[in-house]
Design a protein around this motif. Structure first.
Motif, mmCIF file in Angstrom:
data_model
loop_
_atom_site.group_PDB
_atom_site.id
_atom_site.type_symbol
_atom_site.label_atom_id
_atom_site.label_comp_id
_atom_site.label_asym_id
_atom_site.label_seq_id
_atom_site.Cartn_x
_atom_site.Cartn_y
_atom_site.Cartn_z
ATOM 1 N N LYS A 16 47.381 38.324 37.632
ATOM 2 C CA LYS A 16 46.218 38.657 39.241
ATOM 3 C C LYS A 16 46.728 39.319 40.317
ATOM 4 O O LYS A 16 46.472 40.303 41.116
ATOM 5 C CB LYS A 16 45.116 37.669 39.060
ATOM 6 C CG LYS A 16 44.494 36.960 38.162
ATOM 7 C CD LYS A 16 44.124 35.713 38.570
ATOM 8 C CE LYS A 16 45.104 34.729 38.917
ATOM 9 N NZ LYS A 16 45.564 34.290 37.859
ATOM 10 N N THR A 17 47.527 38.729 40.759
ATOM 11 C CA THR A 17 48.634 39.443 42.528
ATOM 12 C C THR A 17 49.505 40.784 41.982
ATOM 13 O O THR A 17 48.863 41.302 42.645
ATOM 14 C CB THR A 17 49.541 38.242 42.712
ATOM 15 O OG1 THR A 17 48.821 36.600 42.441
ATOM 16 C CG2 THR A 17 49.645 38.361 43.890
ATOM 17 N N THR A 18 49.636 40.573 40.743
ATOM 18 C CA THR A 18 50.830 41.967 40.245
ATOM 19 C C THR A 18 49.466 42.773 40.285
ATOM 20 O O THR A 18 49.474 44.220 41.237
ATOM 21 C CB THR A 18 51.556 41.953 39.130
ATOM 22 O OG1 THR A 18 52.112 41.124 39.273
ATOM 23 C CG2 THR A 18 51.361 43.510 38.924
ATOM 24 N N ALA A 39 43.564 34.426 47.679
ATOM 25 C CA ALA A 39 42.367 33.089 48.095
ATOM 26 C C ALA A 39 43.102 31.858 46.888
ATOM 27 O O ALA A 39 42.550 31.154 46.323
ATOM 28 C CB ALA A 39 41.248 33.521 46.853
ATOM 29 N N ASN A 40 44.013 32.305 46.684
ATOM 30 C CA ASN A 40 45.052 30.855 46.240
ATOM 31 C C ASN A 40 45.728 30.167 47.229
ATOM 32 O O ASN A 40 46.756 30.196 48.015
ATOM 33 C CB ASN A 40 46.767 31.437 45.086
ATOM 34 C CG ASN A 40 46.204 32.151 43.996
ATOM 35 O OD1 ASN A 40 46.504 31.485 43.132
ATOM 36 N ND2 ASN A 40 45.838 33.384 44.156
ATOM 37 N N LEU A 41 44.313 29.597 47.412
ATOM 38 C CA LEU A 41 44.833 28.663 48.725
ATOM 39 C C LEU A 41 45.478 27.741 48.529
ATOM 40 O O LEU A 41 46.058 27.300 49.815
ATOM 41 C CB LEU A 41 43.423 28.163 49.285
ATOM 42 C CG LEU A 41 42.084 29.222 49.495
ATOM 43 C CD1 LEU A 41 41.071 28.615 49.800
ATOM 44 C CD2 LEU A 41 42.411 30.103 50.469
ATOM 45 N N ALA A 44 49.960 30.045 47.882
ATOM 46 C CA ALA A 44 49.752 31.478 48.719
ATOM 47 C C ALA A 44 51.206 32.179 47.963
ATOM 48 O O ALA A 44 52.286 31.949 47.855
ATOM 49 C CB ALA A 44 50.277 31.484 49.986
ATOM 50 N N ASN A 45 50.823 33.448 47.385
ATOM 51 C CA ASN A 45 51.666 34.750 46.959
ATOM 52 C C ASN A 45 51.494 35.926 47.073
ATOM 53 O O ASN A 45 52.233 37.231 47.157
ATOM 54 C CB ASN A 45 52.669 34.059 45.979
ATOM 55 C CG ASN A 45 51.647 34.410 44.599
ATOM 56 O OD1 ASN A 45 50.575 34.352 44.812
ATOM 57 N ND2 ASN A 45 51.420 33.388 43.231
ATOM 58 N N LEU A 46 50.353 36.502 47.543
ATOM 59 C CA LEU A 46 49.884 37.701 47.467
ATOM 60 C C LEU A 46 50.789 38.725 48.116
ATOM 61 O O LEU A 46 51.782 39.405 48.268
ATOM 62 C CB LEU A 46 48.823 37.877 47.614
ATOM 63 C CG LEU A 46 47.983 39.075 48.230
ATOM 64 C CD1 LEU A 46 48.895 39.825 46.750
ATOM 65 C CD2 LEU A 46 46.931 39.953 48.436
ATOM 66 N N VAL A 115 40.174 39.810 46.111
ATOM 67 C CA VAL A 115 40.240 39.072 46.305
ATOM 68 C C VAL A 115 41.069 38.457 44.749
ATOM 69 O O VAL A 115 40.606 38.452 44.073
ATOM 70 C CB VAL A 115 39.112 38.126 46.187
ATOM 71 C CG1 VAL A 115 39.546 36.740 46.368
ATOM 72 C CG2 VAL A 115 38.386 38.626 47.174
ATOM 73 N N ASP A 116 42.185 37.745 44.917
ATOM 74 C CA ASP A 116 42.945 37.343 43.920
ATOM 75 C C ASP A 116 42.716 35.725 44.237
ATOM 76 O O ASP A 116 43.292 35.217 44.824
ATOM 77 C CB ASP A 116 44.183 38.084 44.597
ATOM 78 C CG ASP A 116 45.696 36.753 44.376
ATOM 79 O OD1 ASP A 116 44.993 36.954 42.889
ATOM 80 O OD2 ASP A 116 46.499 36.645 44.420
ATOM 81 N N CYS A 117 42.203 35.566 43.028
ATOM 82 C CA CYS A 117 41.540 34.458 43.121
ATOM 83 C C CYS A 117 43.009 33.448 42.244
ATOM 84 O O CYS A 117 43.301 33.799 41.378
ATOM 85 C CB CYS A 117 40.289 34.409 41.661
ATOM 86 S SG CYS A 117 39.104 35.390 42.515
HETATM 87 MG MG LIG Z 1 49.028 35.016 41.275
#
Ligand SMILES: [Mg+2]
Ligand SMILES: Nc1ncnc2c1ncn2[C@@H]1O[C@H](COP(=O)(O)OP(=O)(O)O)[C@@H](O)[C@H]1O
Length: 251
Positions: A16-18, A39-41, A44-46, A115-117
């Motif tokens: 997802k983040t990629t 949105a990885n609350l 976090a890594n985006l 939004v990166d969920c």
């Molecule tokens: Mg991710």
């Protein structure tokens, strides 16, 4: 009016983040005004995908009413605005409120908000889904991952999100699952099939999305299928002979 699109899956680690980092850049390269949101609350890594490692404020400060959304937007040279999540352990328990209202107030002029969920079916994922209007599903072409993604699809439907389609990631020639099967499992179009490739890991290490590093790479070409799909280009563009040959050899 911005299109607010959540990138979701069932399992973690599917890409997802990629996808969000590369797709954000691809849309910006097409001239769109794009914000990408972590949105990885609690994980976090985006920002890390872009080398955004330390920042004075994050989306958690918006949740805590310590900052307005424009104060936590970091412009990357590609043109993408990154809205990172906090890396601090102290913020893990912050109540996830105010976000959608902040989007509506400050991001309505954007073309796309990606939004990166978070992963799973818990509160963090629901919070992320609540921020979005539309959803892209990411899965590997294998049954356990598809089965988890199908549960997330059901959840997104219950939340009345528009389901845009599926992005297959880490595809390789030996896979037995065919695109048609995946499309019929989800009853949604498969927009792109991103190959398993070491360029992804290398680009994350280099803090530079593949699409910037290597725009002609097969990974970048598949990412552009997603950006074209979102911006409407796919419907206008006939497949070229090269596309058809690549399709023949993909499976
Ligand atoms: Mg991710
Ligand atoms: N197409 C791919 N080929 C090879 N490795 C990949 C690919 N997509 C993702 N990865 C690897 O998988 C890891 C997890 O991807 P990530 O985008 O962080 O997943 P998620 O956000 O869904 O948890 C990345 O660190 C990267 O090394």
């Amino acid at each position: 009016m911005a299109r607010i699109i959540g990138v979701v899956s069932g399992k973690g680690g599917v890409g997802k983040t990629t996808l969000v980092s590369n797709l954000g850049v691809a849309l910006a390269q097409e001239g769109a005004d794009v914000a990408i949101v972590d949105a990885n609350l609690t994980g976090a890594n985006l920002g890390l995908h872009f080398g955004l490692i330390s920042y004075p404020a994050s989306i958690h400060d918006v949740m805590k009413e310590n900052a307005a959304l424009p104060d936590v937007m970091y412009k990357h040279p590609s043109g993408v605005d990154i809205i990172p999540s906090s890396l601090s352990m102290e913020d893990v328990t912050t109540e996830p409120k105010n976000i959608r209202a902040a989007f509506d107030e400050h991001l309505s002029d954007k073309d796309f908000v990606l939004v990166d969920c978070a992963t799973g079916l818990d509160r963090e994922t629901l919070t992320a889904l609540e921020m979005c209007d539309e959803v892209l599903l990411v899965t590997h072409p294998e049954l356990p991952t598809i089965s988890d993604a199908l549960r997330t699809k059901t959840l997104a439907k219950e939340y009345n999100k528009k389901l845009l389609g599926v992005v297959l990631n880490r595809v390789n020639r030996r896979d037995e699952m065919k695109i048609e099967n995946v499309a019929s499992f989800f009853d949604l179009p498969v927009i792109a099939a991103i190959p398993e490739d070491s360029s992804i890991r290398k680009s994350i290490e280099a803090k530079n999305p593949v699409i910037l590093n290597n725009p002609n790479h097969k990974v970048s070409r598949e990412i552009r299928k997603v950006s074209d799909y979102l911006s409407g280009k796919a419907r206008r563009r006939e497949k070229t002979l090269t596309d058809k040959i690549i399709d023949l050899f993909r499976w």
